[in-house]
Design an enzyme around this catalytic site. Sequence first.
Site, PDB file in Angstrom:
ATOM      1  N   GLY A  24       0.851  -1.176   0.000  1.00 22.87           N
ATOM      2  CA  GLY A  24       0.000   0.000   0.000  1.00 22.87           C
ATOM      3  C   GLY A  24       0.886   1.226   0.000  1.00 22.87           C
ATOM      4  O   GLY A  24       1.716   1.390   0.906  1.00 22.87           O
ATOM      5  N   ALA A  27      -1.385   7.597   0.930  1.00 22.14           N
ATOM      6  CA  ALA A  27      -0.913   8.643   1.842  1.00 22.14           C
ATOM      7  C   ALA A  27      -0.129   8.062   3.018  1.00 22.14           C
ATOM      8  O   ALA A  27       0.941   8.573   3.375  1.00 22.14           O
ATOM      9  CB  ALA A  27      -2.091   9.459   2.345  1.00 22.14           C
ATOM     10  N   GLU A 166      -0.964   0.210  16.448  1.00 24.38           N
ATOM     11  CA  GLU A 166      -1.246   1.484  17.111  1.00 24.38           C
ATOM     12  C   GLU A 166      -1.917   2.483  16.186  1.00 24.38           C
ATOM     13  O   GLU A 166      -2.829   3.220  16.576  1.00 24.38           O
ATOM     14  CB  GLU A 166       0.056   2.085  17.653  1.00 24.38           C
ATOM     15  N   VAL A 169      -6.074   3.101  15.300  1.00 17.75           N
ATOM     16  CA  VAL A 169      -7.042   3.844  16.115  1.00 17.75           C
ATOM     17  C   VAL A 169      -6.469   5.223  16.435  1.00 17.75           C
ATOM     18  O   VAL A 169      -5.482   5.336  17.155  1.00 17.75           O
ATOM     19  CB  VAL A 169      -7.362   3.120  17.439  1.00 17.75           C
ATOM     20  N   GLY A 224     -10.462  18.563   1.714  1.00 14.48           N
ATOM     21  CA  GLY A 224      -9.816  17.261   1.776  1.00 14.48           C
ATOM     22  C   GLY A 224      -9.912  16.592   3.129  1.00 14.48           C
ATOM     23  O   GLY A 224      -9.285  15.556   3.367  1.00 14.48           O
ATOM     24  N   ASP A 238     -16.460   4.151  10.579  1.00 14.04           N
ATOM     25  CA  ASP A 238     -15.032   4.250  10.888  1.00 14.04           C
ATOM     26  C   ASP A 238     -14.803   4.215  12.401  1.00 14.04           C
ATOM     27  O   ASP A 238     -13.946   3.473  12.892  1.00 14.04           O
ATOM     28  CB  ASP A 238     -14.467   5.548  10.296  1.00 14.04           C
ATOM     29  N   LYS A 242     -12.929   1.264  15.073  1.00 17.49           N
ATOM     30  CA  LYS A 242     -11.947   1.566  16.115  1.00 17.49           C
ATOM     31  C   LYS A 242     -12.418   1.086  17.486  1.00 17.49           C
ATOM     32  O   LYS A 242     -11.608   0.613  18.296  1.00 17.49           O
ATOM     33  CB  LYS A 242     -11.655   3.065  16.118  1.00 17.49           C
TER      34      LYS A 242
END
Length: 354
Positions: A24, A27, A166, A169, A224, A238, A242
Amino acid sequence: MIMNSRKVQILEINGDPMKIIILGFGAVGQGVARVLSVKKDYLKKKYGLNPSIVAVGDRSGAAINPDGLDEELLLKTKEKTGKISSFPEYGIPGVESINILDEVEYDCLVEVTPTDIHDGEPARSHMIKAMEDGKDVVTSNKGPLALSFQELATTAQSNSVEFKFEASVGGAMPIINFAHETLAGCSIESIFGILNGTTNYILSRMANEGSSYEQTLSEAQELGIAETDPYQDVEGIDAACKIVILANSVLNLPATLKDVEVEGISRITAESIALAKKEGMLIKLIGEASPDTLEVSPRLVRQGSPLAVEGTLNLATLKTDLADEVTVVGKGAGSVETASAILSDIISVWKVRK
């Protein structure tokens, strides 16, 4: 300070690189390459850690070099062509990501492919294969953890490998390692907080500007901060992912995404926010994990309370038996910010392995 001979021997051995594969290269993957480049001298001096990216994969294919790939050239190649397979000399178009794991010897997989909340693939298969091959895994990928946490944790344990997440989340907000290490002597009874920066930005702007949900969402998309398709954020999915990760990793509750009651913010109106403000309250999207509750929903919080953070900040409060309530705050998104959490996990793996 007197250093014993065994310590000297370990430091000498530590000249060998820690070989890393990144699957991947969006970003977050690019953020990992960037922080490894910037922190290279620091990592070697402080920890004896010499990270070497031996392979990177994206949708276009791969770049592979057993002797290590130049991080800055990886970033320039991706920026210029959009394809990691265009990497000079070492680019390989069309290779499947999972096959990269057989092409080069490595120590640690950094899995940062796009999140899939339906079946967790291909990230789940990447991680399982790496673990079964005896490799350590570091990830920010919420999908497979929210759907298959117990399987992944069991596979890691049975193959005696490190499994770190880590960054899954709260981005740069240090909660999982904080719970396990800093609060190691405490029993953690529950966790609640703001676990999605996009929704916190929208609700904060609505409260400050008196704007409508639709108007504020559009603004967030232009900046964005919100995705073109914001469904997973604004409908609470989302944050629910978490909550599942925290329930499993911190509270030892074998939960999956289907166990979480979820309500998002798309029905919140400017009028309801204005009414709350008159009463000295704010509306926030709160996630909660406890033995009795797994929930994400809009809730009223008092102005001036720790939960009244604005913008894209994330916040989590851990309720403990010895330390009462402990709250952590941090940036919940961002390429370098999320990569900072991944780097902390890479260092943790290195400390175990050196």
